[in-house]
Motif scaffolding. Structure first.
Motif, short mmCIF file in Angstrom:
data_model
loop_
_atom_site.label_atom_id
_atom_site.label_comp_id
_atom_site.label_asym_id
_atom_site.label_seq_id
_atom_site.Cartn_x
_atom_site.Cartn_y
_atom_site.Cartn_z
N ARG A 23 20.33 -4.15 2.10
CA ARG A 23 19.04 -4.35 2.77
C ARG A 23 19.22 -5.03 4.13
N GLU A 48 1.88 -10.45 -2.45
CA GLU A 48 2.66 -9.36 -1.87
C GLU A 48 2.36 -8.08 -2.65
N GLY A 50 3.57 -4.44 -3.47
CA GLY A 50 4.83 -3.71 -3.39
C GLY A 50 5.99 -4.68 -3.24
N CYS A 51 6.07 -5.60 -4.19
CA CYS A 51 7.05 -6.72 -4.08
C CYS A 51 8.46 -6.30 -4.46
N GLY A 52 8.63 -5.13 -5.09
CA GLY A 52 9.97 -4.66 -5.43
C GLY A 52 10.72 -5.63 -6.32
N MET A 56 11.72 -10.38 -1.08
CA MET A 56 10.81 -11.00 -0.10
C MET A 56 10.24 -12.29 -0.68
N ASP A 73 3.51 -4.70 -8.08
CA ASP A 73 4.19 -3.45 -7.73
C ASP A 73 3.78 -2.41 -8.76
N VAL A 74 3.76 -1.14 -8.34
CA VAL A 74 3.44 -0.09 -9.31
C VAL A 74 4.65 0.25 -10.18
N ALA A 75 5.84 -0.17 -9.75
CA ALA A 75 7.05 0.09 -10.55
C ALA A 75 7.14 -0.92 -11.70
N VAL A 113 5.20 -5.18 2.92
CA VAL A 113 6.46 -5.07 3.66
C VAL A 113 7.24 -3.83 3.21
N ASP A 114 7.38 -2.88 4.11
CA ASP A 114 8.14 -1.65 3.84
C ASP A 114 7.65 -0.91 2.61
N VAL A 115 6.35 -0.89 2.46
CA VAL A 115 5.73 -0.21 1.31
C VAL A 115 5.00 1.05 1.75
N HIS A 118 6.19 4.59 1.79
CA HIS A 118 6.46 5.20 0.48
C HIS A 118 5.18 5.75 -0.17
N VAL A 119 4.02 5.42 0.39
CA VAL A 119 2.73 5.74 -0.24
C VAL A 119 2.23 7.09 0.30
N LEU A 127 -4.69 1.35 0.19
CA LEU A 127 -3.76 0.26 -0.16
C LEU A 127 -3.90 -0.91 0.82
#
Ligand SMILES: C[S@@+](CC[C@H](N)C(=O)[O-])C[C@H]1O[C@@H](n2cnc3c(N)ncnc32)[C@H](O)[C@@H]1O
Length: 216
Positions: A23, A48, A50-52, A56, A73-75, A113-115, A118-119, A127
């Motif tokens: 990263r 946050e 989309g915190c992955g 972050m 996050d959706v994941a 951040v960097d989300v 991807h959407v 969002l």
């Protein structure tokens, strides 16, 4: 700009270090967190979207140790690699629309951040509108994304997201589109700061302030 599941699952105990090094070729999250801390010195609640894996979150808590942080996050399993103090953080697997139902208007800072790249195009405005709705009046939306470009760094980022992360929906936006999207999603917000985050010029950060009093 993260490692895909197939790569991560083979790394075992080396995953945190390898993920971080990978990263860091694209973005210095420490500088990003310092920027957020300096823009919102009195913040007590940070969300946050989309915190992955929690990278972050770790950077923010290092700079803003007294905040309460909520990462969604959706994941599955968000915040998986977060190794800091869990007493001040909460990670939840849920869409932003659900967090809005329970916590609209309660955060001083919302990070995206960097989300957005991807959407799906059709869901980008909603969002960011959720991020705007989560903020208290006067709160700060931190929208950081990768500006579409022509150079080698952009090709590397595109290859990373498309082929290493395995995300087929990725679409980066030019700077004007980042601004247009923010204006549609957060009407009436003031652009407090626009800056670049090292080490790549493609890292655009827009800090947008919610009006202190609701607009008519
Ligand atoms: C490149 S990672 C960024 C993670 C983190 N923000 C950071 O900077 O370390 C993008 C994340 O966005 C998440 N994501 C994608 N679409 C989303 C959505 N509609 N709502 C919430 N998270 C989403 C992905 O699951 C992924 O974890």
């Amino acid at each position: 700009m993260g490692l895909g599941y197939a790569v991560r699952s083979r790394l075992g105990k080396y995953e945190p270090a390898v993920s971080e090094a990978y990263r860091a070729r694209f973005i210095d999250l420490g500088v990003l967190a310092t920027t957020v801390a300096s823009l919102a010195p009195g913040a007590s609640r940070v969300a946050e979207i989309g915190c992955g894996d929690g990278s972050m979150a770790a950077a923010i808590l290092a700079e803003m140790p007294s905040v309460e942080y909520v990462g969604i996050d959706v994941a599955d399993n968000p915040g998986r690699l977060f190794a800091g103090d869990r007493s001040r953080v909460r990670f939840v697997s849920q869409p932003s629309s659900e967090l809005v139902v329970t916590e609209a208007g309660t955060f001083d800072v919302v990070l995206v951040v960097d989300v957005v790249h991807h959407v799906a195009d059709s869901e980008r405005v909603s969002l960011l509108a959720d991020a705007a709705a989560l903020l208290r009046p006067g709160g700060l939306l931190i929208f950081k994304d990768w500006e579409r470009g022509r150079g080698a760094a952009h090709l590397l980022a595109y290859g990373s997201d498309r082929y290493v992360s395995g995300d087929r929906t990725v679409r980066f936006m030019p700077l004007e589109e980042l601004h247009e999207l923010a204006a549609k999603a957060a009407p009436g917000f003031e652009l407090a700061v626009e800056c670049r985050v090292p080490p790549r010029r493609n890292n655009v950060l827009l800090a947008l302030r919610k009006p202190a009093t609701p607009t008519a």
